[in-house]
Design an enzyme around this catalytic site. Sequence first.
Site, PDB file in Angstrom:
ATOM      1  N   LYS A  16       0.828  -1.206   0.000  1.00  0.00           N
ATOM      2  CA  LYS A  16       0.000   0.000   0.000  1.00  0.00           C
ATOM      3  C   LYS A  16       0.865   1.260   0.000  1.00  0.00           C
ATOM      4  O   LYS A  16       0.362   2.382  -0.015  1.00  0.00           O
ATOM      5  CB  LYS A  16      -0.886   0.018   1.253  1.00  0.00           C
ATOM      6  N   SER A  17       2.189   1.084   0.052  1.00  0.00           N
ATOM      7  CA  SER A  17       3.078   2.246   0.172  1.00  0.00           C
ATOM      8  C   SER A  17       2.891   3.281  -0.949  1.00  0.00           C
ATOM      9  O   SER A  17       2.922   4.484  -0.663  1.00  0.00           O
ATOM     10  CB  SER A  17       4.536   1.787   0.233  1.00  0.00           C
ATOM     11  N   LYS A  66      15.052  -6.804   4.083  1.00  0.00           N
ATOM     12  CA  LYS A  66      15.446  -5.810   5.096  1.00  0.00           C
ATOM     13  C   LYS A  66      16.839  -6.068   5.663  1.00  0.00           C
ATOM     14  O   LYS A  66      17.548  -5.136   6.027  1.00  0.00           O
ATOM     15  CB  LYS A  66      14.412  -5.761   6.226  1.00  0.00           C
TER      16      LYS A  66
HETATM   17  P1  NDP Z   1       9.571 -13.024  10.273  1.00  0.00           P
HETATM   18  O1  NDP Z   1       9.372 -14.073   9.255  1.00  0.00           O
HETATM   19  O2  NDP Z   1      10.907 -12.397  10.450  1.00  0.00           O
HETATM   20  O3  NDP Z   1       9.151 -13.605  11.729  1.00  0.00           O
HETATM   21  C1  NDP Z   1       7.959 -14.319  11.881  1.00  0.00           C
HETATM   22  C2  NDP Z   1       7.642 -14.454  13.360  1.00  0.00           C
HETATM   23  O4  NDP Z   1       6.337 -15.030  13.481  1.00  0.00           O
HETATM   24  C3  NDP Z   1       8.587 -15.388  14.125  1.00  0.00           C
HETATM   25  O5  NDP Z   1       8.693 -14.937  15.450  1.00  0.00           O
HETATM   26  C4  NDP Z   1       7.836 -16.723  14.042  1.00  0.00           C
HETATM   27  O6  NDP Z   1       8.168 -17.620  15.084  1.00  0.00           O
HETATM   28  C5  NDP Z   1       6.424 -16.242  14.211  1.00  0.00           C
HETATM   29  N1  NDP Z   1       5.426 -17.168  13.688  1.00  0.00           N
HETATM   30  C6  NDP Z   1       5.147 -17.421  12.382  1.00  0.00           C
HETATM   31  N2  NDP Z   1       4.132 -18.294  12.276  1.00  0.00           N
HETATM   32  C7  NDP Z   1       3.764 -18.616  13.550  1.00  0.00           C
HETATM   33  C8  NDP Z   1       2.769 -19.476  14.105  1.00  0.00           C
HETATM   34  N3  NDP Z   1       1.949 -20.186  13.330  1.00  0.00           N
HETATM   35  N4  NDP Z   1       2.673 -19.557  15.450  1.00  0.00           N
HETATM   36  C9  NDP Z   1       3.504 -18.838  16.253  1.00  0.00           C
HETATM   37  N5  NDP Z   1       4.465 -18.009  15.792  1.00  0.00           N
HETATM   38  C10 NDP Z   1       4.586 -17.901  14.449  1.00  0.00           C
HETATM   39  O7  NDP Z   1       8.432 -11.921   9.935  1.00  0.00           O
HETATM   40  P2  NDP Z   1       8.473 -10.384  10.352  1.00  0.00           P
HETATM   41  O8  NDP Z   1       8.943 -10.312  11.754  1.00  0.00           O
HETATM   42  O9  NDP Z   1       9.175  -9.605   9.316  1.00  0.00           O
HETATM   43  O10 NDP Z   1       6.930  -9.954  10.243  1.00  0.00           O
HETATM   44  C11 NDP Z   1       5.976 -10.349  11.211  1.00  0.00           C
HETATM   45  C12 NDP Z   1       4.648  -9.659  10.926  1.00  0.00           C
HETATM   46  O11 NDP Z   1       4.725  -8.267  11.158  1.00  0.00           O
HETATM   47  C13 NDP Z   1       4.163  -9.830   9.481  1.00  0.00           C
HETATM   48  O12 NDP Z   1       2.822 -10.251   9.542  1.00  0.00           O
HETATM   49  C14 NDP Z   1       4.259  -8.454   8.889  1.00  0.00           C
HETATM   50  O13 NDP Z   1       3.247  -8.218   7.944  1.00  0.00           O
HETATM   51  C15 NDP Z   1       4.077  -7.568  10.113  1.00  0.00           C
HETATM   52  N6  NDP Z   1       4.703  -6.238   9.932  1.00  0.00           N
HETATM   53  C16 NDP Z   1       3.898  -5.137   9.922  1.00  0.00           C
HETATM   54  C17 NDP Z   1       4.422  -3.875   9.762  1.00  0.00           C
HETATM   55  C18 NDP Z   1       3.510  -2.687   9.744  1.00  0.00           C
HETATM   56  O14 NDP Z   1       3.946  -1.607   9.348  1.00  0.00           O
HETATM   57  N7  NDP Z   1       2.279  -2.810  10.205  1.00  0.00           N
HETATM   58  C19 NDP Z   1       5.870  -3.660   9.593  1.00  0.00           C
HETATM   59  C20 NDP Z   1       6.640  -4.888   9.664  1.00  0.00           C
HETATM   60  C21 NDP Z   1       6.052  -6.120   9.810  1.00  0.00           C
HETATM   61  P3  NDP Z   1       9.436 -18.622  14.950  1.00  0.00           P
HETATM   62  O15 NDP Z   1      10.629 -17.791  15.309  1.00  0.00           O
HETATM   63  O16 NDP Z   1       9.149 -19.707  15.908  1.00  0.00           O
HETATM   64  O17 NDP Z   1       9.467 -19.083  13.520  1.00  0.00           O
END
Ligand code: NDP
Length: 273
Positions: A16-17, A66
């Site tokens: 959406k940016s 990133k």
């Molecule tokens: P990453 O892939 O780096 O990390 C994913 C995280 O989610 C890990 O901690 C992972 O755990 C956990 N996870 C994934 N699936 C599950 C599950 N089924 N149950 C429990 N834990 C789970 O993703 P990001 O950190 O980059 O992004 C995370 C979210 O943040 C995304 O949905 C993204 O859209 C949102 N976001 C929103 C922003 C905004 O501006 N609103 C900006 C940046 C991100 P594990 O370590 O165990 O794999």
Amino acid sequence: MTDRYAVIGHPVEHSKSPQIHAAFARQTAQDISYEKILAPLDGFAQTVAAMRADGFMGANVTVPFKLEAFHLAYRLTERANDAGAVNTLLFTGEGVIGDNTDGVGLVRDIQHNLAVAIQGKRVLLIGAGGAAEGVLHPVLEQQPGLLVISNRTLDKALIMVKKIEERGDFRFVSVQAQAFEDLQGQAFDIVINATSAGLSDSELPLPPGIFAPGALAYDMMYGRETPFMKFARLQQARVADGLGMLVEQAAESFYLWRGVRPLTAPVIAAFRA
Ligand code: NDP
């Protein structure tokens, strides 16, 4: 001449940016264009080089680049260095400057738009991926009373806590890593879901009762009601999605590039509508 910016990602179609930055540009009368650029998974650096050659002035960086952007930058802002990731690039004659505006975007949305102060509060941060790492320092800078990091893979949360302890600059905040099952019997004022579990509609194994009366449940995801949001509503928490964070981090990038701070409230309202 119109100054060119873009968001680089893979995928990037959903972003959406462009609409957000177009709204900021109209509001502040800045002559910019903003595109979506799909970089090949193995071609981030080449894409940035080609953009610089084409006269782009800067870019946002989204999944999965990133970390690569962090390593590509010749100079990092302090908050990008703290986050270990870059979501904003500024192209200069000397090289590419890397910044991270995600954390400040989240904090501004919580404190300014939602009017919830972080200072002294019991905060639960769920997730230990890039998004959680990116917001950790900015949240700690607001001096919560307690910050618990909980993640499916507990080791990652433990590493985040260890890094904070080693730096020593937040020793007045109690920072802990806990497994989901250990949250039983605890209540938090602010619960931030920084996992991507909502993308697959997966439920987080959170015990009931983690929301203190009047607690804020903040999901960084936007555009859909996640199982976390449904769970929080059932627990009578106040629920917010990540749209405000998205617009706030964009505003901070815009400010870095243009030196003008756009008003975010009308843009958030327009996107909600
Ligand atoms: P990453 O892939 O780096 O990390 C994913 C995280 O989610 C890990 O901690 C992972 O755990 C956990 N996870 C994934 N699936 C599950 C599950 N089924 N149950 C429990 N834990 C789970 O993703 P990001 O950190 O980059 O992004 C995370 C979210 O943040 C995304 O949905 C993204 O859209 C949102 N976001 C929103 C922003 C905004 O501006 N609103 C900006 C940046 C991100 P594990 O370590 O165990 O794999």
